[in-house]
Design an enzyme around this catalytic site. Structure first.
Site, PDB file in Angstrom:
ATOM      1  N   HIS A   1       8.219   3.247   7.552  1.00  0.00           N
ATOM      2  CA  HIS A   1       7.978   1.895   8.080  1.00  0.00           C
ATOM      3  C   HIS A   1       6.691   1.752   8.586  1.00  0.00           C
ATOM      4  O   HIS A   1       5.803   1.057   8.456  1.00  0.00           O
ATOM      5  CB  HIS A   1       9.100   1.369   8.777  1.00  0.00           C
TER       6      HIS A   1
ATOM      7  N   CYS B   1       3.849   1.657  -7.639  1.00  0.00           N
ATOM      8  CA  CYS B   1       3.461   0.711  -6.595  1.00  0.00           C
ATOM      9  C   CYS B   1       3.973   1.650  -5.262  1.00  0.00           C
ATOM     10  O   CYS B   1       4.078   1.207  -4.150  1.00  0.00           O
ATOM     11  CB  CYS B   1       4.445  -0.473  -6.468  1.00  0.00           C
TER      12      CYS B   1
HETATM   13  C1  PEP Z   1       8.741   4.015  -3.929  1.00  0.00           C
HETATM   14  O1  PEP Z   1       9.562   4.649  -3.761  1.00  0.00           O
HETATM   15  O2  PEP Z   1       7.673   4.650  -4.120  1.00  0.00           O
HETATM   16  C2  PEP Z   1       8.474   2.545  -3.436  1.00  0.00           C
HETATM   17  C3  PEP Z   1       7.331   1.920  -3.625  1.00  0.00           C
HETATM   18  O3  PEP Z   1       9.510   2.070  -2.578  1.00  0.00           O
HETATM   19  P1  PEP Z   1       9.846   2.113  -0.888  1.00  0.00           P
HETATM   20  O4  PEP Z   1       8.740   2.929  -0.342  1.00  0.00           O
HETATM   21  O5  PEP Z   1      10.288   0.715  -0.481  1.00  0.00           O
HETATM   22  O6  PEP Z   1      11.030   3.134  -1.154  1.00  0.00           O
END
Ligand code: PEP
Ligand code: MG
Length: 769
Positions: free
Chosen positions: A412, A721
């Site tokens: 985070h 992403c």
């Molecule tokens: C990921 O897992 O790469 C992602 C983009 O989701 P998060 O980081 O929110 O788990």
């Protein structure tokens, strides 16, 4: 008077000329050389609908139940039919055409743009769609003006006004008609250095129209100018092979070869540089902040086409002439005054961690152990904490930098600090016990170091490497480059990157920042308020990006994040939350909660946000997808009409993407943060194994390649992403494998755009060899 000329517009004409008209009038009035033009006033729009006798019918037609999407669509269609089907009264027609004949030589190409006048609305763009028509001549002018008027009644505009309780007949619209500049030379100018904020103007210039420079299809000349003295510090003349020109017949932009003797010739003379410097200084003074200006030169006259604030300069970093400048606060011992600097503090590294958000900042360490200690974080302090949580975001925004004991590059703290543009070091082990509260420290978010003190002397200062400015132009690429957004407040910054859309908007922050679990929030405030929280967050981003797509991910927070919130005591105890009750598993297990998220989507669609897409996290197989699909249908979201898809975050998902494609998904997006953790069995938040967290591991690259290939066979778009989408080697792998889009962190978008461009060019060259 049907029209008002830009140079006659005064501040109190706002209601007649709308926001855009007023701002062009203001700039013209401030002596800035904006291309000439006029505004068809809001009164003219009124006169038109009244003279045509359509006013009553029009306002009746748009008075509909805005939650009924069919009725809303019909309202838009009827309004447009009425406006486009009505003739101009002779007098108005003549006045507008007469004004047009006075622009340029009487047969000029003009740009026609709507200019909303409802400044009483929180966001005037809601009042009318922002229509723009380019290369218009007399023949189409009146038709385009009518289209701008009709844009006052798009579904979104009708919905918004009704929701806000504004009467449709109280809102007016003006239309700006402005000469298009047929540039001989053009380019962009940064009125201050885009990275350091130093008083160095950077000008890029090429032959012909500005599109060539803005799209990156030509390498422009590059000039560095001392803004104070005017001295030309650096000139780099590029080989300019092509230029864009306007076809004199159609007004369409076409690319032609630059004639031989101009290819390697300098585009701008010293006199022209001086004229641009004057323009840049006036613009920056006018807006009181550094600007990124698009300019053009025709017959020796300089024009300003666009100006926007430079978003890459850290606040307080403006105006020093020396790029290696010393921050004015350095050496002072004023508490709480911290600032980004190019220097580094003394040599004593107190703590090391992972540099997770770039930049250097000095300030007072503020050790935050409990949430109620956040109040002690003042503007410019450096937060030192075990791990940040969503409710710390307001304090993180105040901070000059952030240090956490725990967490990796995808934690985070790392994600949010990058989005806020605040330097950060994560996984620093024992920062909260090693550093002292109130101690002055300097943090380097690239190197991952925290040093004692705030400054170093000039002698100690290492020669500062040339700070690489953010590449100023957005290249055209076949692979789309999008941006990740975690906090809706970052929408504007994200949109300013020129990204092709949002590849991931995390819904978590919208909920977690309320400091309550969804269940507790609903208990305290009700279901409607919960749905509204989601709508507000998504709408902010969808509006900023419209019509660029915004991929919104449904709620995906692990139980340990929920536990810290009010209501968290009811969360299940889990031995390993990362492998537990999160993502789609939780949504399918608690459909009564998930349906509120779907209802928020349904309402956003009926408000006209057809750029919103739904993305489901942590799916494993087609069974997950089919269950979500039927919940979507139940909630009134038509999966055949809306774009929706999944995240590929587990090897299982990668290996079953073919069946998921058959279940109807439109896209699959690699969440490499989780895909790495689940493929390599490396906890993404555990600093003890951070060195094993390798998103470029051959196993992961292979899973990605296979998935892209299967998706291509099924006509499913692919994207990434996870944070790895911001890494050059990953970008190369993905472009070579044929991914449809890459979504990067805000601060990496420009670099990714260029990496994609380079990789695509190489692919083309290799294919013809
Ligand atoms: C990921 O897992 O790469 C992602 C983009 O989701 P998060 O980081 O929110 O788990
Ligand atoms: Mg994930």
């Amino acid at each position: 008077m049907a029209v008002l000329w830009l140079d006659d517009i005064r501040a109190d004409d706002l209601e007649s000329v709308g926001g855009k008209g007023a701002s062009l009038g203001e700039l013209t009035g401030a002596g800035l050389p904006v291309p000439p033009g006029f505004v068809v006033t809001a009164e003219t729009y009124r006169e038109f609908i009244e003279a045509a006798g359509i006013d009553e019918e029009l306002f009746e037609a748009v008075d509909v139940d805005v939650d009924d999407s069919e009725a809303l669509a019909e309202a838009e269609a009827r309004a447009s039919e009425l406006i486009l089907g009505s003739e101009f009264p002779d007098e108005l027609r003549e006045e507008i055409l007469e004004a047009y004949s006075e622009v340029g030589d009487g047969d000029a190409f003009v740009a026609v743009r709507s200019s909303a006048t409802a400044e009483d609305l929180p966001d005037a763009s809601f009042a009318g769609q922002q229509e723009t028509f380019l290369n218009i001549t007399e023949e189409d002018l009146l038709e385009r003006v009518r289209e701008c008027w009709a844009s006052l009644f798009t579904q979104r505009a009708i919905y918004y006004r009704t929701q806000q309780g504004f009467a449709h007949d109280d809102v007016n619209i003006a239309v700006v008609v402005q000469q298009m500049v047929d540039a001989e030379k053009s380019g962009v100018m940064f009125t201050s250095h885009p990275s350091t904020g130093a008083a160095t103007m950077i000008i890029e210039a090429a032959w012909g129209l500005g599109e060539a420079v803005v799209s990156g299809s030509v390498s422009p000349d590059n000039y560095h100018l001392d803004r104070e003295s005017g001295e030309v510090e650096e000139v780099t003349v590029a080989d300019k092979k092509v230029k864009m020109i306007k076809d004199p017949e159609t007004g369409k932009t076409t690319e032609v070869d630059v004639q031989d003797d101009q290819r390697e010739a300098r585009v701008l003379s010293d006199d022209e540089l001086a004229a641009l410097r004057e323009l840049g200084t006036t613009v920056e003074d006018h807006y009181e902040t550094p600007q990124d200006v698009e300019w053009a030169i025709v017959d020796g006259d300089v024009y300003m086409l666009q100006s926007r604030p430079i978003t890459t300069i850290a606040e307080g970093d403006v105006g020093e002439a020396d790029e290696t400048r010393v921050d004015p606060d350095i050496g002072s011992d004023t508490p709480g005054e911290a600032s980004a600097t190019d220097g580094g503090g003394s040599d004593d590294v107190l703590v090391r961690g992972l540099g997770s958000s770039p930049g250097i900042a000095s300030g007072r360490a503020r050790i935050v152990k409990k949430l109620d200690q956040l109040d002690k974080v003042e503007e410019g302090d450096i937060i030192v904490t075990e791990m940040t949580t969503p409710d710390m975001v307001p304090a993180m925004r105040r901070a000059a930098a952030i240090v956490t004991d725990e967490g990796g590059m995808t934690s985070h703290a790392a994600i949010v600090s990058r989005e806020l543009g605040v330097p950060a070091v994560v996984g620093a082990g024992d920062a909260t016990t090693t550093l002292e509260d109130g101690q002055t420290i300097t943090l380097d978010g690239d190197k991952g170091t925290i040093r004692e003190g705030e400054t170093q002397t000039d002698e100690e200062r290492e020669p500062v490497e040339e700070v690489r400015p953010q590449a100023p132009v957005k290249p055209m690429t076949a692979t789309e480059v999008k941006v990740n957004v975690s906090i809706p407040e970052a929408a504007e910054r994200a949109a300013a990157t020129g990204a092709d859309g949002v590849g991931l908007l995390r819904m978590e922050h919208m909920i977690l920042s309320t400091n309550k679990t969804p269940e507790r929030y609903i208990e305290d405030h009700g279901e409607e308020a919960y749905i509204d929280e989601i709508i507000d967050g998504v709408q902010r981003v969808a509006e900023e990006f419209y019509p660029r797509p915004v991929r919104v991910r449904t709620l995906d927070a692990p139980t340990d994040e929920f536990r810290q919130l009010d209501g968290g005591e009811d969360e299940p105890e889990e031995h390993n939350p990362m492998l537990g009750y999160r993502g789609v598993r939780r949504s399918l297990d608690r459909p009564e909660l998930f349906k509120h998220e779907l209802e928020a989507f349904r309402r956003l669609f009926s408000m006209g946000y057809d750029n919103v897409e739904i993305m489901i996290p942590l799916v494993n197989d087609a069974e997950d997808v089919l269950q979500v699909r039927s919940l979507m249908e139940e909630a009134g979201v038509d999966p055949t009409k809306r774009r929706w898809g999944v995240m590929v975050e587990t090897p299982a998902a990668a290996l079953s993407v073919g069946e998921m494609a058959e279940a109807g998904i439109d896209f699959a997006s690699f969440g490499t943060n989780d895909l790495t953790q689940y493929t390599l069995a490396v906890d993404r938040n555990n600093e003890n194994v951070a060195d094993r967290f390798d998103e470029l591991h051959p196993a992961i690259l292979e899973l990605i390649s296979q998935t892209i290939e299967t998706c291509r066979e099924h006509d499913v778009a692919t994207s990434i992403c996870g944070q790895a989408g911001s890494k050059p080697q990953m970008v190369q792998h993905l472009v070579n494998t044929g991914i449809s889009s890459i979504s990067a962190n805000i601060d990496a978008v420009r670099d990714v755009q260029h990496e994609v461009k380079r990789t695509e060019q190489k692919l083309i060259l290799d294919s013809v060899r």
